[in-house]
Design a protein around this motif. Sequence first.
Motif, PDB file in Angstrom:
ATOM      1  N   ALA A   9       5.299  -6.356  -3.286  1.00 32.23           N
ATOM      2  CA  ALA A   9       4.588  -5.061  -3.076  1.00 32.23           C
ATOM      3  C   ALA A   9       3.166  -4.883  -4.197  1.00 32.23           C
ATOM      4  O   ALA A   9       2.095  -5.138  -3.639  1.00 32.23           O
ATOM      5  N   ALA A  10       3.724  -5.232  -5.072  1.00 33.55           N
ATOM      6  CA  ALA A  10       2.758  -5.334  -5.676  1.00 33.55           C
ATOM      7  C   ALA A  10       1.360  -6.162  -5.363  1.00 33.55           C
ATOM      8  O   ALA A  10       0.407  -6.704  -6.008  1.00 33.55           O
ATOM      9  N   VAL A  11       2.505  -7.541  -5.931  1.00 34.83           N
ATOM     10  CA  VAL A  11       1.458  -9.211  -5.069  1.00 34.83           C
ATOM     11  C   VAL A  11       0.863  -8.898  -4.041  1.00 34.83           C
ATOM     12  O   VAL A  11      -0.195  -9.028  -3.899  1.00 34.83           O
ATOM     13  N   THR A  12       1.573  -8.418  -2.171  1.00 33.29           N
ATOM     14  CA  THR A  12       0.602  -8.354  -1.795  1.00 33.29           C
ATOM     15  C   THR A  12      -0.101  -6.957  -1.353  1.00 33.29           C
ATOM     16  O   THR A  12      -0.764  -6.868  -0.041  1.00 33.29           O
ATOM     17  N   GLN A  13      -0.493  -6.408  -2.110  1.00 36.61           N
ATOM     18  CA  GLN A  13      -1.560  -5.420  -2.094  1.00 36.61           C
ATOM     19  C   GLN A  13      -2.698  -6.248  -1.868  1.00 36.61           C
ATOM     20  O   GLN A  13      -3.140  -6.943  -3.382  1.00 36.61           O
ATOM     21  N   PHE A  14      -3.717  -6.535  -0.630  1.00 37.96           N
ATOM     22  CA  PHE A  14      -4.732  -7.313  -1.012  1.00 37.96           C
ATOM     23  C   PHE A  14      -6.393  -6.509  -2.133  1.00 37.96           C
ATOM     24  O   PHE A  14      -5.634  -5.433  -1.495  1.00 37.96           O
ATOM     25  N   GLY A  15      -6.642  -7.053  -2.626  1.00 31.93           N
ATOM     26  CA  GLY A  15      -7.258  -6.933  -3.216  1.00 31.93           C
ATOM     27  C   GLY A  15      -7.049  -5.768  -4.852  1.00 31.93           C
ATOM     28  O   GLY A  15      -5.688  -5.262  -4.588  1.00 31.93           O
ATOM     29  N   SER A  16      -7.881  -4.861  -4.728  1.00 31.42           N
ATOM     30  CA  SER A  16      -7.481  -3.340  -6.375  1.00 31.42           C
ATOM     31  C   SER A  16      -6.313  -2.607  -4.672  1.00 31.42           C
ATOM     32  O   SER A  16      -6.374  -2.162  -3.801  1.00 31.42           O
ATOM     33  N   GLY A  17      -5.336  -1.354  -5.786  1.00 31.67           N
ATOM     34  CA  GLY A  17      -4.552  -1.106  -5.330  1.00 31.67           C
ATOM     35  C   GLY A  17      -3.334  -0.756  -6.339  1.00 31.67           C
ATOM     36  O   GLY A  17      -3.401  -1.058  -7.198  1.00 31.67           O
ATOM     37  N   TRP A  18      -2.298   0.130  -6.121  1.00 33.34           N
ATOM     38  CA  TRP A  18      -1.503   0.616  -6.382  1.00 33.34           C
ATOM     39  C   TRP A  18      -0.200   0.565  -5.134  1.00 33.34           C
ATOM     40  O   TRP A  18       0.057   0.569  -4.646  1.00 33.34           O
ATOM     41  N   ALA A  19       1.226  -0.048  -6.266  1.00 35.20           N
ATOM     42  CA  ALA A  19       2.968  -1.045  -5.487  1.00 35.20           C
ATOM     43  C   ALA A  19       3.348   1.062  -6.232  1.00 35.20           C
ATOM     44  O   ALA A  19       3.303   1.859  -7.189  1.00 35.20           O
ATOM     45  N   TRP A  20       4.431   1.330  -5.306  1.00 34.67           N
ATOM     46  CA  TRP A  20       4.284   2.749  -5.803  1.00 34.67           C
ATOM     47  C   TRP A  20       6.163   2.683  -5.165  1.00 34.67           C
ATOM     48  O   TRP A  20       6.350   1.620  -4.141  1.00 34.67           O
TER      49      TRP A  20
END
Length: 206
Positions: A127-138
């Motif tokens: 999830a952390a790697v595939t969040q495209f661009g900026s963001g958050w994995a939870w």
Amino acid sequence: MVDEKKNSAIFTLPELPFADDALEPVISAKTLSFHHGKHHKAYVDNLNKLIEGTDLAGKSLEDIIKATAGKQDKAGIFNNAAQVWNHTFYWNSLKKDGGGEPPAELKKKIDGAFGSFDNFKKEFANAAVTQFGSGWAWLVTDGTALRIVKTGNAEVPFTDTGLKPLLTIDVWEHAYYLDFQNRRPDYANAVIDKLLNWDFALKNLG
Ligand code: MN3
């Protein structure tokens, strides 16, 4: 802290819950000094400026986030308020000598939701790697089961879904670029293996 003239709460930058160098070598003191001292602080300062004199002044951070989520004309306030919240939550999601196996109660829920702790780690990193661009994995709970979700930019998982965050990983480049450059997978795996604060997750599970 209270501004007596307006009698409204002014947000302040929370102290880091650990020393600047506590997360080395995964997250360097230099990264923390910029990430907390500049980025997080800027969100706090911007938020205070944006809500000054508005009907949002004096409201809690959570209430400001919920009141502005999805509203185009309030995007600036939402983005800064949510980023203040996200970063405070992120610092608490990490600790020196963290990672490892979660406490039994959480481990059981993780096994139930993801099959095994190893599989959870893979899915969280993914999830952390595939969040495209900026963001958050939870890691979140929907009330009964654990789930992994990702959000873009400043978005939080609790505004429209009722999901309750347990842990987060910041995947904006400013979170890892000084230490890992473009190697987001290495950053995500190192955070999961060495820094996750399972006591904080357990506390959030309630
Ligand atoms: Mn950040």
